[in-house]
Scaffold this motif. Structure first.
Motif, PDB file in Angstrom:
ATOM      1  N   ALA A 110       1.239  -5.775   2.115  1.00  0.00           N
ATOM      2  CA  ALA A 110       0.044  -6.587   2.382  1.00  0.00           C
ATOM      3  C   ALA A 110       0.171  -7.995   1.823  1.00  0.00           C
TER       4      ALA A 110
ATOM      5  N   TYR B 214       0.848  -1.196   0.000  1.00  0.00           N
ATOM      6  CA  TYR B 214       0.000   0.000   0.000  1.00  0.00           C
ATOM      7  C   TYR B 214       0.887   1.251   0.000  1.00  0.00           C
TER       8      TYR B 214
ATOM      9  N   GLY C 193      -6.018  -8.832   8.907  1.00  0.00           N
ATOM     10  CA  GLY C 193      -4.757  -8.272   8.425  1.00  0.00           C
ATOM     11  C   GLY C 193      -3.901  -9.261   7.659  1.00  0.00           C
TER      12      GLY C 193
ATOM     13  N   SER D 141      -8.600  -9.512   1.939  1.00  0.00           N
ATOM     14  CA  SER D 141      -9.326  -8.525   1.127  1.00  0.00           C
ATOM     15  C   SER D 141      -8.426  -7.944   0.032  1.00  0.00           C
ATOM     16  N   THR D 142      -7.170  -7.733   0.370  1.00  0.00           N
ATOM     17  CA  THR D 142      -6.224  -7.197  -0.620  1.00  0.00           C
ATOM     18  C   THR D 142      -6.075  -8.174  -1.784  1.00  0.00           C
TER      19      THR D 142
ATOM     20  N   GLY E 150      -4.326 -10.386   4.729  1.00  0.00           N
ATOM     21  CA  GLY E 150      -4.197 -10.016   3.311  1.00  0.00           C
ATOM     22  C   GLY E 150      -5.342 -10.529   2.439  1.00  0.00           C
TER      23      GLY E 150
HETATM   24  N1  LIG Z   1      -5.937   1.029   2.324  1.00  0.00           N
HETATM   25  C1  LIG Z   1      -4.924   0.533   3.030  1.00  0.00           C
HETATM   26  N2  LIG Z   1      -3.811   1.277   3.281  1.00  0.00           N
HETATM   27  C2  LIG Z   1      -2.774   0.790   3.988  1.00  0.00           C
HETATM   28  N3  LIG Z   1      -2.741  -0.453   4.519  1.00  0.00           N
HETATM   29  C3  LIG Z   1      -3.812  -1.238   4.308  1.00  0.00           C
HETATM   30  C4  LIG Z   1      -4.955  -0.796   3.577  1.00  0.00           C
HETATM   31  N4  LIG Z   1      -5.858  -1.813   3.538  1.00  0.00           N
HETATM   32  C5  LIG Z   1      -5.306  -2.829   4.220  1.00  0.00           C
HETATM   33  N5  LIG Z   1      -4.069  -2.503   4.677  1.00  0.00           N
HETATM   34  C6  LIG Z   1      -3.128  -3.353   5.435  1.00  0.00           C
HETATM   35  O1  LIG Z   1      -2.775  -4.447   4.605  1.00  0.00           O
HETATM   36  C7  LIG Z   1      -2.701  -5.655   5.354  1.00  0.00           C
HETATM   37  C8  LIG Z   1      -3.688  -6.658   4.792  1.00  0.00           C
HETATM   38  O2  LIG Z   1      -4.997  -6.167   5.009  1.00  0.00           O
HETATM   39  P1  LIG Z   1      -6.303  -6.873   4.459  1.00  0.00           P
HETATM   40  O3  LIG Z   1      -6.079  -7.315   3.074  1.00  0.00           O
HETATM   41  O4  LIG Z   1      -7.434  -5.940   4.707  1.00  0.00           O
HETATM   42  O5  LIG Z   1      -6.399  -8.148   5.410  1.00  0.00           O
HETATM   43  P2  LIG Z   1      -7.649  -9.064   5.810  1.00  0.00           P
HETATM   44  O6  LIG Z   1      -8.712  -8.837   4.772  1.00  0.00           O
HETATM   45  O7  LIG Z   1      -7.093 -10.459   5.814  1.00  0.00           O
HETATM   46  O8  LIG Z   1      -8.082  -8.659   7.175  1.00  0.00           O
HETATM   47  C9  LIG Z   1      -2.967  -5.259   6.804  1.00  0.00           C
HETATM   48  O9  LIG Z   1      -1.735  -5.031   7.416  1.00  0.00           O
HETATM   49  C10 LIG Z   1      -3.747  -3.968   6.671  1.00  0.00           C
HETATM   50  O10 LIG Z   1      -3.564  -3.162   7.784  1.00  0.00           O
END
Ligand SMILES: Nc1ncnc2c1ncn2[C@@H]1O[C@H](COP(=O)(O)OP(=O)(O)O)[C@@H](O)[C@H]1O
Ligand SMILES: [Mg+2]
Length: 284
Positions: free
Chosen positions: A21, A15, A42, A46-47, A44
């Motif tokens: 991520a 990000y 956290g 959703s990412t 990853g």
């Molecule tokens: N828009 C963003 N900006 C910065 N960091 C992000 C953002 N979205 C998610 N993250 C970070 O990326 C990592 C993976 O997040 P995410 O994909 O949301 O995980 P999950 O869906 O498994 O909970 C985490 O460390 C989270 O804090």
């Protein structure tokens, strides 16, 4: 023969604020299967999902749909998003139209279908998700569980090959939870490929054909539910608990009340079945 409908290879994503991520993810989703991405907050999940439909572009690595590397041009992305639908975790980020019927019509109309074809798809999607009675209701006044079903109908009406559900049971009350799980089962039975993220080990254990465990942007394990939940080291590494069914089964086995079965019970009913045969088994 199995076909890999979605694949990612050595995927890295950072990000803007520098958060790494995804750190080298390689995995494949098989057509027609129910796959779960299991991991703590956290990890990853959703990412990764936003790479499956091309919203995010990997820093390094490849995403493939039906064997073809994703190209980040309008034509390819349009085709990809028609075939890979995402139901977001929070329906409020997905729903934006005034009422339920308009909301679900948006996707099919956007695909260029006629009013009549779109209407038929909306009717069908509303019937499948049990929300036909809500058709004229303003979306913003619905309950959380109702919004969730509208969000699912939204994607069903697009008739994508793959449907991705980001934590579909999060924040649902028990009745809505059961409804959504039953709906997921129905959708899969129609031959659609489902990918679901969750940290709910009970759901993963009873529902998935295949589980991929993520931790801090990496794949730390994968396999059938039995393989995953018999691996204590993996569960500990990934910060995951054991499903209650496995815990109870292990206890019963440990106390000598049941004999080891060929397959672990995957539901309450299967566990009761094992218990029902207790006498015959233990005195045999
Ligand atoms: N828009 C963003 N900006 C910065 N960091 C992000 C953002 N979205 C998610 N993250 C970070 O990326 C990592 C993976 O997040 P995410 O994909 O949301 O995980 P999950 O869906 O498994 O909970 C985490 O460390 C989270 O804090
Ligand atoms: Mg998430």
């Amino acid at each position: 023969m199995t076909e890999k409908i979605l694949e990612v290879e050595d995927l890295y994503f950072k990000y803007e604020d520098g958060t790494e991520a995804l750190r080298g993810i390689t995995l494949a989703i098989e057509r027609g299967k129910k796959t779960i991405l299991l991991g703590a907050n956290g990890a990853g999940k959703s990412t990764l999902f936003l790479h499956f439909n091309g919203v995010y572009r990997p820093e390094r690595g490849v995403v493939r749909f039906q064997g073809e590397p994703v190209k980040y041009n309008n034509a390819f992305l349009k085709k990809l998003r028609k075939n890979v639908g995402i139901v977001f975790q929070d329906p409020d980020t997905q729903l934006f139209s005034a009422n339920v019927f308009q909301e679900i019509s948006f996707g099919p109309l956007n695909l260029g279908l006629s009013q009549e074809e779109a209407r038929q798809r909306v009717e069908q999607a509303m019937a499948e998700t049990g929300i036909t009675h809500l058709r004229d209701r303003p979306t913003h006044l619905l309950s959380y569980g109702e919004k969730k079903r509208v969000a699912i109908a939204d994607i069903l009406a697009m008739q994508p090959e793959v449907i991705i559900f980001d934590e579909p049971t999060a924040w649902l009350d028990p009745a809505s939870h059961r409804q959504v799980v039953a709906l997921l089962e129905d959708i899969n039975r129609q031959g659609r490929t489902l990918v679901l993220s969750t940290h709910d080990v009970d759901l993963a254990y009873s529902w998935a054909d295949y589980i991929i465990v993520l931790k801090e942007g990496r794949v730390v394990g994968e396999g059938t539910p039995e393989i995953i939940f018999r691996n204590d080291t993996l569960l500990e590494t990934a910060g995951l608990a054991k499903p209650w069914l496995v815990e109870v089964y292990d206890q019963l086995l440990h106390k000598g009340w049941i004999r080891e079965t060929e397959q672990l019970p995957r539901s309450k009913e299967e566990l009761f079945h094992v218990l029902g045969h207790r006498k015959t088994v233990s005195f045999a």
